[in-house]
Every structure is written in structure tokens, then in C-alpha cells.
Design a protein around this motif. Structure first.
Motif, short mmCIF file in Angstrom:
data_model
loop_
_atom_site.label_atom_id
_atom_site.label_comp_id
_atom_site.label_asym_id
_atom_site.label_seq_id
_atom_site.Cartn_x
_atom_site.Cartn_y
_atom_site.Cartn_z
N ARG A 261 36.46 38.61 50.88
CA ARG A 261 35.01 38.36 50.80
C ARG A 261 34.61 37.89 49.41
NH1 ARG A 261 31.13 41.52 48.95
NH2 ARG A 261 32.47 43.37 48.87
N ARG A 262 35.19 38.52 48.40
CA ARG A 262 34.82 38.20 47.02
C ARG A 262 35.39 36.87 46.54
NH1 ARG A 262 36.05 44.49 45.63
NH2 ARG A 262 33.93 45.28 45.95
N MET A 263 36.29 36.29 47.29
CA MET A 263 36.81 34.98 46.90
C MET A 263 35.78 33.88 47.12
SD MET A 263 40.82 34.89 48.04
CE MET A 263 41.06 33.36 47.13
N THR A 264 34.91 34.04 48.09
CA THR A 264 33.93 32.98 48.42
C THR A 264 32.50 33.49 48.54
OG1 THR A 264 34.15 33.25 50.82
CG2 THR A 264 35.72 31.76 49.73
N VAL B 253 33.64 24.66 44.57
CA VAL B 253 34.34 24.88 43.30
C VAL B 253 35.84 25.14 43.46
CG1 VAL B 253 34.37 26.26 41.16
CG2 VAL B 253 32.21 25.79 42.27
N LEU B 254 36.30 25.50 44.65
CA LEU B 254 37.67 25.98 44.80
C LEU B 254 38.71 24.89 45.05
CD1 LEU B 254 37.14 29.29 46.79
CD2 LEU B 254 37.11 28.87 44.34
N ASP B 255 38.28 23.66 45.30
CA ASP B 255 39.26 22.60 45.61
C ASP B 255 39.66 21.82 44.36
OD1 ASP B 255 39.57 23.10 48.33
OD2 ASP B 255 37.83 21.89 48.87
N ASP B 256 40.02 22.52 43.29
CA ASP B 256 40.49 21.80 42.11
C ASP B 256 41.83 21.15 42.41
OD1 ASP B 256 42.75 23.78 40.60
OD2 ASP B 256 41.38 24.77 41.98
N PRO B 257 42.15 20.03 41.77
CA PRO B 257 43.37 19.27 42.11
C PRO B 257 44.66 20.05 41.97
CG PRO B 257 41.88 17.93 40.80
CD PRO B 257 41.32 19.31 40.79
N GLU B 258 44.70 21.03 41.06
CA GLU B 258 45.94 21.79 40.87
C GLU B 258 46.12 22.87 41.93
OE1 GLU B 258 47.82 22.66 36.97
OE2 GLU B 258 45.74 22.50 36.29
N GLY B 259 45.03 23.47 42.39
CA GLY B 259 45.14 24.51 43.41
C GLY B 259 44.83 25.91 42.94
N TRP B 260 44.33 26.08 41.71
CA TRP B 260 44.03 27.43 41.22
C TRP B 260 42.97 28.13 42.06
CZ3 TRP B 260 47.40 29.37 38.03
CH2 TRP B 260 48.09 28.54 37.14
N GLY B 261 41.99 27.37 42.53
CA GLY B 261 40.87 27.97 43.24
C GLY B 261 41.22 28.60 44.56
N PRO C 88 27.21 34.12 42.64
CA PRO C 88 28.56 33.97 43.19
C PRO C 88 29.34 32.81 42.56
CG PRO C 88 27.07 34.52 44.96
CD PRO C 88 26.21 34.32 43.73
N LEU C 89 28.71 31.65 42.37
CA LEU C 89 29.42 30.53 41.77
C LEU C 89 29.90 30.87 40.36
CD1 LEU C 89 27.34 27.43 42.93
CD2 LEU C 89 29.63 28.10 43.70
N ASP C 90 29.08 31.60 39.60
CA ASP C 90 29.48 32.02 38.26
C ASP C 90 30.74 32.89 38.32
OD1 ASP C 90 27.04 30.87 37.60
OD2 ASP C 90 26.02 32.78 37.26
N VAL C 91 30.74 33.81 39.26
CA VAL C 91 31.82 34.78 39.38
C VAL C 91 33.08 34.13 39.96
CG1 VAL C 91 32.50 36.86 40.64
CG2 VAL C 91 30.26 36.74 39.53
N ILE C 92 32.91 33.31 40.99
CA ILE C 92 34.05 32.61 41.59
C ILE C 92 34.76 31.77 40.55
CG2 ILE C 92 34.65 30.77 43.21
CD1 ILE C 92 32.39 31.89 45.03
N SER C 93 33.98 31.05 39.76
CA SER C 93 34.58 30.18 38.75
C SER C 93 35.30 31.00 37.69
CB SER C 93 33.52 29.29 38.10
OG SER C 93 32.51 30.06 37.48
N GLY C 94 34.79 32.21 37.39
CA GLY C 94 35.48 33.07 36.45
C GLY C 94 36.86 33.44 36.94
#
Length: 650
Positions: free
Chosen positions: A396-399, A449-457, A322-328
């Protein structure tokens, strides 16, 4: 019962009855005095929400730094593709924080040379391969793959194989639904992989097709579309992140992970250059899905959803976690935005126009019929046809259910340039409004992984395609029916909160489907605001101007939580059904300066001649309509102190 043509509109003079006990009217003498002055419209909040650009290095400005083999871009601080995924360091600390797995690069411009890492790519082999920082998340991440691969269905295994071997662009076109064949024909897209082989002897990348199709002048009818989609790969490699984070594939973490048998030959024999984080297949699919959704916004949610589905296929294949896919997904959204902006507005517009012109020709549709055709599939021929299922899968697939590890209430940020992702889906909004939509529909904070400073995650493109999630300040929407498409008609399905106010102008039709709680009120100065849910209008006042229409299409009773006012030449358009469906209930006072009461009847509901139907209730009613129009019937308005009814005369 005598009737006119079912499509006729019968305009009748107003008849007033002082008392109608059978309809629940008041037994007091009814006030039928005309009202010439309406109360004031709901007060404007006095500001328009502005979502600032985060004060950090913007991905869209630095996307070209996403490189490997260049000492200038070998660190988290200097490589945009690595930096946007920096939250992984809260889960896993790689052996070295350099883009150096199987990579060397000479010193340049004062940046030290890159020396190849000693990372073996095989965890738990006795070497210093890195450190798990958050064991709970890491264990949940790998355990998810163990369970998913143990319980996958034959159809999931089939799709996992196809999504691995087939070119990603071709695979994503399955999100086109009824347009899939026409799109592939127009793009001249081909594949040589259509099913799973019986044995496990094939090589990894053996699709002899052409991925997204034929671009440029060689494809005069669709080349601009293909070129735009192909450009999404610019600076989009996931290799720098793989070589920086050095996080192994799930089957190397656990032998309990069951790779699809036909994909066993696809396993790399050089694990030190084959990290799992981040997934290249997932990133490419999301980039393609975003680009296809941009040029074909009628299938926006289905296409971005197909991108995430392909990511899940990587988990079901046993190839990624999941982390691999979420980051993609995170990196791909940023790359897609950067490349859309780089393409220029003229290039983007040309691709959108070409896509629609060619697809309408191939499907024998027009600008008026194409939107409905695009979503005319059923579960039998379009696995994205069911909205509720598609929405649930996307979320569901977001996290993938990984636990939140940070504060869960941090306000969302919106990256610079992210608004371009909604440019064609919400074309009648401004860039500033699209940024507000992205902020109001972002998922909660705290996920790995989703709390990047810009907000993309945290961007939720599926929800953003459904319009605002909250009104903060004054939200003015101007639609233009003459321009067609979403300018003429759109639907917002989110549950809208906030203290702001909605004002609709222009000539288009905007439908609200959510259980809304916004408190600032609704003003309809032009066009039609269609309320398709009982709580669609929030809890404030509703004001229908002289050029506006409020359409009640709720399956239950449409609730107005404050006062209702309708100006002369305004219209209240009610679709009446059984059990008082469509009835408008006003908590406060309904002030009717004039205008039209338009009555329709829901499918399957046939009003009986001589019967009176309640259409509006209120704490108090003032004024009368100028005219009443009923589909296929003669009708008379009947007034009471606490509402309005309509008697069907025949």
C-alpha cells in the motif's frame, strides 16, 4: 497403545498388501515389482535468465552529481538525484527546470551560472509558480493528505510527531522487534525525544541523541555497523530535487490539511526553499532501513517496512504528500545501493559479521538460535510481527493508491547494482539470480513517478526478500547448511509463475509457501525442498534425486501436477495431519525406484494403531520404497496400483 520414544525413528521392513479397499486402493492385483530405472528428470529449459542493465546513465555511477549549488549538476540531465525522479514532470511542471529554488551558483566548465528562481513556494498566490500537468493525480495526491490528517488516530499522531522530531536512525530501529534493545545498546544509540509534548512550543530539530550511535574505533564491538549505516547519507540529499521540482508541501496546497498541532512550529517560514517533493525524512528512513536490513537480514522485511512506515508518518503529520514520500523511497533505494557498493565487499562483510557477533552475545543466542529469536516477537511487542499485515502495508505504501497513468504491462527493468540490496538476504543466489528476483517481484508499471528508466521506482524489496516471483529459464539454487543462516534454511513466499524449472542442490532447506504455477518442473538433487502449500510445486514434474528430500508440510493435500519420480536414497518426507493434510497427490505416474518414505505427524494429530493412512495417490504407481520411517511408531507401507498407504502397527 505401545509407543516408542516420540523422538525415535522406527525402521521397518516393507510389507506389501495386494489390495486395500478400505484405503481407497485398487481392487485390481497390485504391481509390487521393484523399479530400477527412473524416468528422466524434467528437461532443462536450456537457458538461464539474464536481466540486462538498462542502457541509460546508471545512478550508482553518477550518484556524486546529486548536489546543489553547482552549475554542473543543476539540470535533470546532469543531476542523478533529480533524474531518477523525472516522472514527476508528467504530473507537475516547475517554474524552471533547474536546481535553483533559493540557489545560486557561478558558471563553471561551460555550464551557465544558476540564478535563483522566482518561485515563492506558495501555490495559488497569483504568481507563476508552476503548472499542474496531470490534475487527476495532483488532486488525488493532496486529497489523500486531507483525508489522512482528518482521520488519523491519536497513536498515528504520536508516531508522526516522534518520526518528525526524533533522529531517523533511532526511529528506524523500532523495526528490530525483539532485537531493538540489544541493537541500541550495541550501537550506543540515544534519543532525548520519547513522547509528544502537551503544547506546541518545541523547536523542529531538538533531538539531543546521536542518531545511529557511536561508530569507528570508539565502539569496538559495533562501530563498523554504525559506520556503514552512517555512510548511507553520502550524496543522499533530497535538497537538489526539492530545489528543482519546486512542488509545495500539502498544507500550502490546501488549508484542509491538518498538521499535527505540536508540529506547527516546524513549518518553515521560507516556503521558496521548502518544497515538499521529495521528502528528506522519508529518504533518510529508507536509506537507514535498507542498510540495517543489509547487516541484519533476519529482519529484512520488517526494517525496510519501517522505512516506509516512517514515510507514511510524514503524510499523517500533514508535512508531506504521497508523491513526496514515494519519491523519497525511490531515491533512497538508489542512494543506498550506490553507497553499499562504494563500501567494498570486505567492509560490508565486516559489518555483517560484527552485527551478528555482538547481537548474539547480548541476546545469549547462538548462530543456530539467533534467526528464530530475531523474529520471536508478538503483536504486543513487535508491530511488524504479523507477516500478512506487514506485506499489505508495504504494498500500500509503495503507491498509496494513486491512479496508474501509463501502460500497466511494461516489463520491469533492474538498475545497475541493485542486486547488492539482496546480497545478504539471498546469499546463496548469484548476482545474476538476484537481478532476476528483483525483476520478477517488481510492481506493475504505470504509477506516477515510479517508471524511471533504470527501474528503481518499481523495486519491491519486501517481495524480493521472499524470493523469485517467476521462473524464467533454469533456476539452480545451491544451499550449504554448514554455513548457517539463510544458506541453511530459507523460505520463499511469493506465488511463482513462469515456464522455468527449479533445481535444488547442496545441503540446505528451502521452503515454498506460494500458490505456484510455474510449469518447468522441480528437480531436487540435494538438500530439502519443503512444500508448505498445496500448490507449492507448480504444475510440472517433480524429480527427487539420490541426495534429495521432498518434504510435504502442506496444510492440505500437496498437488504434483505432472509425474513424480524418486531415486534410490532419495526421501519423501510427509507430515501427516487430520483430513489427509500432507497427502501427496500425483496427477501422472509416481515412479519409486527406492529410497525412504519418512512419516511425521502434525501437532495435535495422533494416529491410531491399526489404522491405515493414505500418504500418496497417483494416476499410476510403479516401484516401492526401500524403507519406511515413522516418528514414534512402527509402520508398514501398503501399496496399491494408484498410490501408497501406511498402516500404523503400534
Amino acid at each position: 497403545m505401545p509407543r516408542t520414544s516420540p523422538h525415535a525413528r522406527t525402521l521397518v521392513s516393507i510389507a506389501v498388501l495386494a489390495m486395500l479397499a478400505a484405503c481407497g486402493g485398487s481392487d485390481d492385483v497390485t504391481d509390487i515389482s521393484p523399479v530400477t530405472t527412473a524416468p528422466a528428470a524434467p528437461a532443462d529449459p536450456g537457458f538461464v535468465e539474464s536481466v540486462p542493465v538498462p542502457a541509460v546513465a546508471a545512478f550508482v555511477d553518477t550518484v556524486a552529481t546529486n548536489q546543489r549549488g553547482d552549475a554542473r549538476y543543476a539540470t535533470l540531465a546532469t543531476n542523478a538525484g533529480v533524474r531518477v525522479l523525472g516522472g514527476m514532470l508528467d504530473i507537475w511542471k516547475p517554474l524552471t527546470e533547474i536546481v535553483d529554488a533559493g540557489v545560486t551558483a557561478p558558471a563553471v566548465d561551460g555550464f551557465p551560472a544558476v540564478v535563483a528562481s522566482g518561485w515563492t513556494g506558495v501555490p495559488n498566490d497569483g504568481t507563476n509558480g508552476g503548472t499542474v500537468v496531470n490534475a487527476a493525480v495532483h488532486n488525488a495526491n493532496i486529497d489523500y493528505v486531507v483525508k489522512a490528517t482528518a482521520n488519523r488516530t491519536p497513536e498515528q499522531a504520536r508516531l508522526a510527531y516522534l518520526d518528525d522530531r526524533r533522529n531517523k536512525g533511532y526511529s528506524v530501529t523500532e523495526g528490530m522487534g525483539p532485537l531493538t534493545s540489544a541493537w541500541r545498546t550495541a550501537a550506543r544509540a540515544t534519543t532525548t525525544i520519547n513522547d509528544v509534548p502537551a503544547d506546541a512550543t518545541t523547536v523542529k530539530y531538538d533531538d539531543g541523541g546521536n542518531n545511529n550511535g557511536v561508530g569507528g574505533d570508539a565502539n569496538a564491538d559495533f562501530g563498523k555497523v554504525v559506520d556503514l549505516i552512517n555512510s548511507m547519507g553520502n550524496n543522499g540529499s533530497t535538497e537538489p530535487a526539492k530545489r528543482f521540482y519546486k512542488y509545495a508541501r500539502p498544507y500550502r496546497w490546501s488549508t484542509a490539511v491538518k498538521v499535527v498541532p505540536q508540529l506547527e512550529p516546524a513549518k518553515s517560514t521560507t516556503p521558496n526553499t521548502d518544497g515538499g517533493f521529495t521528502s528528506g525524512h522519508s529518504a533518510e528512513a529508507v536509506r537507514n532501513g535498507v542498510a540495517m536490513a543489509y547487516v541484519l537480514p533476519e529482519r529484512y522485511q520488517q526494517l525496510v517496512g519501517r522505512g516506509l512506515e516512517l514515510g507514511e508518518s510524514r503524510i499523517l503529520a500533514g508535512m508531506h504528500s504521497p508523491l513526496d514520500v514515494i519519491s523519497g523511497r525511490v531515491q533512497a533505494q538508489a542512494v543506498a545501493a550506490a553507497n553499499l557498493l562504494a563500501a567494498s565487499s570486505a567492509t560490508r562483510a565486516a559489518a555483517v559479521t560484527q552485527a551478528h557477533t555482538t547481537l548474539m552475545k547480548l541476546t545469549s543466542t547462538t548462530a543456530a538460535t539467533f534467526p528464530a529469536y530475531a523474529v520471536s516477537g508478538t503483536a504486543a511487542n513487535d508491530r511488524f510481527a504479523d507477516y500478512a499485515t506487514s506485506k499489505a502495508n508495504y504494498i500500500r505504501r509503495m503507491t498509496f493508491g494513486l491512479p496508474q497513468i501509463g501502460a500497466t504491462n511494461v516489463p520491469a527493468a533492474v538498475p545497475k547494482g541493485a542486486e547488492v540490496l539482496l546480497e545478504t538476504r539471498l546469499p546463496y543466489l548469484s548476482d545474476a539470480q538476484r537481478r532476476a528476483v528483483l525483476k520478477s517481484t517488481a510492481i506493475a508499471s504505470g504509477y506516477p513517478v515510479l517508471d524511471d528508466p533504470e527501474g528503481w521506482g518499481r523495486l519491491n524489496l519486501f517481495a524480493a526478500a521472499d524470493g523469485y516471483g517467476a521462473f524464467n529459464g533454469n533456476v539452480v539454487v545451491t544451499m550449504d547448511a554448514a554455513r548457517g543462516g539463510f544458506y541453511a534454511m530459507d523460505a520463499w513466499r511469493n506465488d511463482i509463475s513462469g515456464s522455468g524449472k527449479l533445481t535444488l542442490k547442496g545441503s540446505g532447506r528451502l521452503a515454498l509457501y506460494g500458490k505456484n504455477s510455474f510449469t518447468g518442473g522441480t528437480q531436487i538433487d540435494g538438500g530439502t525442498l519443503e512444500a508448505d502449500a498445496e500448490g507449492a510445486l507448480g504444475s510440472g514434474d517433480v524429480y527427487v534425486g539420490s541426495a534429495g528430500t521432498l518434504a510435504s508440510k502442506a496444510k492440505g493435500q500437496l498437488a504434483i501436477g505432472g509425474n513424480y519420480a524418486q531415486l534410490d536414497k532419495g526421501t519423501l518426507d510427509i507430515t501427516l495431519g487430520s483430513a489427509s493434510a500432507g497427502l501427496v497427490t500425483v496427477k501422472g505416474t509416481a515412479t519409486i525406484v527406492g529410497g525412504t518414505l519418512r512419516l511425521r505427524f502434525a501437532d495435535g494429530f495422533k494416529p491410531a494403531a491399526g489404522t491405515t493412512y493414505r500418504v500418496l495417490t497417483a494416476g499410476a504407481r510403479k516401484g516401492v520404497f526401500t524403507s519406511v520411517v515413522a516418528d514414534g511408531y512402527k509402520a508398514t507401507a501398503v501399496y496399491a496400483n494408484d498410490g501408497v498407504s501406511v498402516r500404523i502397527d503400534g
